[in-house]
Design a protein around this motif. Structure first.
Motif, PDB file in Angstrom:
ATOM      1  N   ALA A  79       0.725  -1.446  -0.017  1.00  0.00           N
ATOM      2  CA  ALA A  79       0.142  -0.003  -0.012  1.00  0.00           C
ATOM      3  C   ALA A  79       0.667   1.198   0.167  1.00  0.00           C
ATOM      4  O   ALA A  79       0.230   2.632   0.254  1.00  0.00           O
ATOM      5  CB  ALA A  79      -0.995  -0.158   1.131  1.00  0.00           C
ATOM      6  N   GLY A  80       2.251   1.159  -0.470  1.00  0.00           N
ATOM      7  CA  GLY A  80       2.961   2.310  -0.286  1.00  0.00           C
ATOM      8  C   GLY A  80       2.865   3.384  -1.144  1.00  0.00           C
ATOM      9  O   GLY A  80       2.413   4.547  -0.902  1.00  0.00           O
ATOM     10  N   LYS A  81       2.236   2.920  -2.537  1.00  0.00           N
ATOM     11  CA  LYS A  81       2.053   3.924  -3.683  1.00  0.00           C
ATOM     12  C   LYS A  81       0.737   4.736  -3.185  1.00  0.00           C
ATOM     13  O   LYS A  81       0.274   5.757  -3.352  1.00  0.00           O
ATOM     14  CB  LYS A  81       1.982   3.432  -4.922  1.00  0.00           C
ATOM     15  N   THR A  82      -0.202   3.985  -2.566  1.00  0.00           N
ATOM     16  CA  THR A  82      -1.665   4.585  -2.083  1.00  0.00           C
ATOM     17  C   THR A  82      -1.295   5.707  -1.171  1.00  0.00           C
ATOM     18  O   THR A  82      -1.820   6.673  -1.030  1.00  0.00           O
ATOM     19  CB  THR A  82      -2.402   3.264  -1.549  1.00  0.00           C
ATOM     20  N   TYR A  83      -0.606   5.193  -0.117  1.00  0.00           N
ATOM     21  CA  TYR A  83      -0.387   6.294   0.902  1.00  0.00           C
ATOM     22  C   TYR A  83       0.465   7.445   0.139  1.00  0.00           C
ATOM     23  O   TYR A  83       0.116   8.526   0.679  1.00  0.00           O
ATOM     24  CB  TYR A  83       0.657   5.691   2.069  1.00  0.00           C
ATOM     25  N   PHE A  84       1.364   7.119  -0.678  1.00  0.00           N
ATOM     26  CA  PHE A  84       1.908   8.504  -1.153  1.00  0.00           C
ATOM     27  C   PHE A  84       1.138   9.422  -1.868  1.00  0.00           C
ATOM     28  O   PHE A  84       1.386  10.408  -1.969  1.00  0.00           O
ATOM     29  CB  PHE A  84       3.112   7.782  -1.988  1.00  0.00           C
ATOM     30  N   GLU A  85      -0.035   8.602  -2.740  1.00  0.00           N
ATOM     31  CA  GLU A  85      -0.618   9.344  -3.479  1.00  0.00           C
ATOM     32  C   GLU A  85      -1.491  10.286  -2.486  1.00  0.00           C
ATOM     33  O   GLU A  85      -1.874  11.507  -2.986  1.00  0.00           O
ATOM     34  CB  GLU A  85      -1.673   8.712  -4.114  1.00  0.00           C
ATOM     35  N   LEU A  86      -2.173   9.874  -1.314  1.00  0.00           N
ATOM     36  CA  LEU A  86      -2.779  10.487  -0.358  1.00  0.00           C
ATOM     37  C   LEU A  86      -1.938  11.662   0.019  1.00  0.00           C
ATOM     38  O   LEU A  86      -2.492  12.861   0.244  1.00  0.00           O
ATOM     39  CB  LEU A  86      -3.179   9.529   0.854  1.00  0.00           C
ATOM     40  N   TRP A  87      -0.750  11.303   0.426  1.00  0.00           N
ATOM     41  CA  TRP A  87       0.231  12.416   0.867  1.00  0.00           C
ATOM     42  C   TRP A  87       0.412  13.693  -0.210  1.00  0.00           C
ATOM     43  O   TRP A  87       0.378  14.879   0.232  1.00  0.00           O
ATOM     44  CB  TRP A  87       1.507  11.825   1.220  1.00  0.00           C
ATOM     45  N   CYS A  88       0.422  13.208  -1.425  1.00  0.00           N
ATOM     46  CA  CYS A  88       0.493  14.252  -2.482  1.00  0.00           C
ATOM     47  C   CYS A  88      -0.613  15.122  -2.644  1.00  0.00           C
ATOM     48  O   CYS A  88      -0.450  16.081  -3.191  1.00  0.00           O
ATOM     49  CB  CYS A  88       0.898  13.410  -3.727  1.00  0.00           C
ATOM     50  N   ARG A  89      -1.674  14.762  -2.122  1.00  0.00           N
ATOM     51  CA  ARG A  89      -2.993  15.537  -2.391  1.00  0.00           C
ATOM     52  C   ARG A  89      -3.232  16.241  -1.051  1.00  0.00           C
ATOM     53  O   ARG A  89      -4.458  16.961  -1.147  1.00  0.00           O
ATOM     54  CB  ARG A  89      -4.112  14.455  -2.567  1.00  0.00           C
ATOM     55  N   SER A  90      -2.635  16.107  -0.010  1.00  0.00           N
ATOM     56  CA  SER A  90      -2.788  17.014   1.158  1.00  0.00           C
ATOM     57  C   SER A  90      -1.966  18.093   1.105  1.00  0.00           C
ATOM     58  O   SER A  90      -1.093  18.445   0.608  1.00  0.00           O
ATOM     59  CB  SER A  90      -2.386  15.949   2.494  1.00  0.00           C
ATOM     60  N   PHE A  91      -2.575  18.815   1.996  1.00  0.00           N
ATOM     61  CA  PHE A  91      -1.859  20.385   2.520  1.00  0.00           C
ATOM     62  C   PHE A  91      -1.423  20.098   4.066  1.00  0.00           C
ATOM     63  O   PHE A  91      -1.303  19.151   4.502  1.00  0.00           O
ATOM     64  CB  PHE A  91      -2.752  21.372   2.198  1.00  0.00           C
ATOM     65  N   ASP A  92      -1.038  21.288   4.390  1.00  0.00           N
ATOM     66  CA  ASP A  92      -0.758  21.565   5.876  1.00  0.00           C
ATOM     67  C   ASP A  92      -1.544  20.770   6.848  1.00  0.00           C
ATOM     68  O   ASP A  92      -1.237  20.319   7.892  1.00  0.00           O
ATOM     69  CB  ASP A  92      -0.061  22.683   6.129  1.00  0.00           C
ATOM     70  N   GLU A  93      -2.923  20.700   6.516  1.00  0.00           N
ATOM     71  CA  GLU A  93      -3.597  20.153   7.603  1.00  0.00           C
ATOM     72  C   GLU A  93      -3.755  18.812   7.562  1.00  0.00           C
ATOM     73  O   GLU A  93      -4.386  18.104   8.039  1.00  0.00           O
ATOM     74  CB  GLU A  93      -5.287  20.821   7.091  1.00  0.00           C
ATOM     75  N   MET A  94      -3.058  18.046   6.553  1.00  0.00           N
ATOM     76  CA  MET A  94      -2.988  16.585   6.394  1.00  0.00           C
ATOM     77  C   MET A  94      -4.486  15.913   6.238  1.00  0.00           C
ATOM     78  O   MET A  94      -4.580  14.698   6.612  1.00  0.00           O
ATOM     79  CB  MET A  94      -2.376  15.888   7.501  1.00  0.00           C
TER      80      MET A  94
END
Length: 219
Positions: A59-74
């Motif tokens: 699930a590493g790529k899935t996690y990274f895609e979430l991170w790339c869509r987040s801002f400082d509020e996560m």
């Protein structure tokens, strides 16, 4: 000053190694190009640890895609599962289902928290601090967490001055809202002094000069 010297030295070395490259036109630069996010320098190792913990369905790529869509509020909205699945590398008829399985696994491991909404059970996601999640797993003896990779995470965190794995992490830091909120404007208190009435000043009347009395004519 040291950072400027280092940057200058790297640029000079880069020009010698790749003299045929137009660095301004052909390289990506965070101060010139838009559409970027902030990530820990240890992200590659964190993703590797996630893949180890989710063997059989990494699930590493899935996690990274979430991170790339987040801002400082996560925070990340999960209202577009088809798009999220595709950007995470899943295609075909089972793409969304496979992506949803990864999301639930990330939540089960503690890397994210989920909330339901208009898009169903998977509507909203909050990304937790991955250092703290992995540290807790290490302390609890989580199966699948490599001791070598955890030590490597500790070593790399020390190199980049990341204190997330320290025991006193955030003890002296300000609260997020306090740190980012602008200072409240100060309102001057009303004065309690009584107004002192001005002294009455008598108007000065103009002084007219006395006229000399006319002498009577002699009889």
């Amino acid at each position: 000053m040291a950072a400027l010297k280092y940057s200058k030295r790297i640029r000079e070395q880069r020009a010698k190694l790749w003299p045929d490259v137009d660095f301004k036109k052909q390289l990506w630069h965070r101060k010139r190009n838009d559409g970027f996010t902030t990530i820990p320098r240890t992200m590659a190792l964190i993703i590797s640890i996630i893949d180890d913990l989710t063997k059989g369905g990494p699930a590493g790529k899935t996690y990274f895609e979430l991170w790339c869509r987040s801002f400082d509020e996560m925070y990340v909205s999960l209202s577009k599962p088809k798009e999220l699945a595709f950007c995470s590398g899943f295609i075909g008829q089972r793409a969304e289902r496979t992506w949803a399985e990864k999301i639930r696994k990330l939540a089960e491991l503690g890397f994210i928290k989920l909330q339901s909404g208009q898009s169903g059970p998977l509507s909203h996601a909050l990304i937790m601090n991955p250092y703290l999640v992995i540290k807790k797993m290490h302390e609890e003896g989580q199966p699948g967490l490599s001791k070598e990779k955890y030590r490597g995470l500790q070593d790399r965190a020390h190199e980049i001055a990341a204190t997330d794995l320290d025991d006193d992490y955030l003890e002296d830091d300000e609260d997020e809202e306090t740190a980012t909120a602008p200072p409240a404007p100060t309102v001057p208190e009303p004065s309690l002094k009584k107004a002192v009435p001005k002294k009455a000043v008598a108007k000065k009347l103009p002084i007219r000069p006395l006229r000399a009395a006319k002498k009577k004519d002699a009889a």
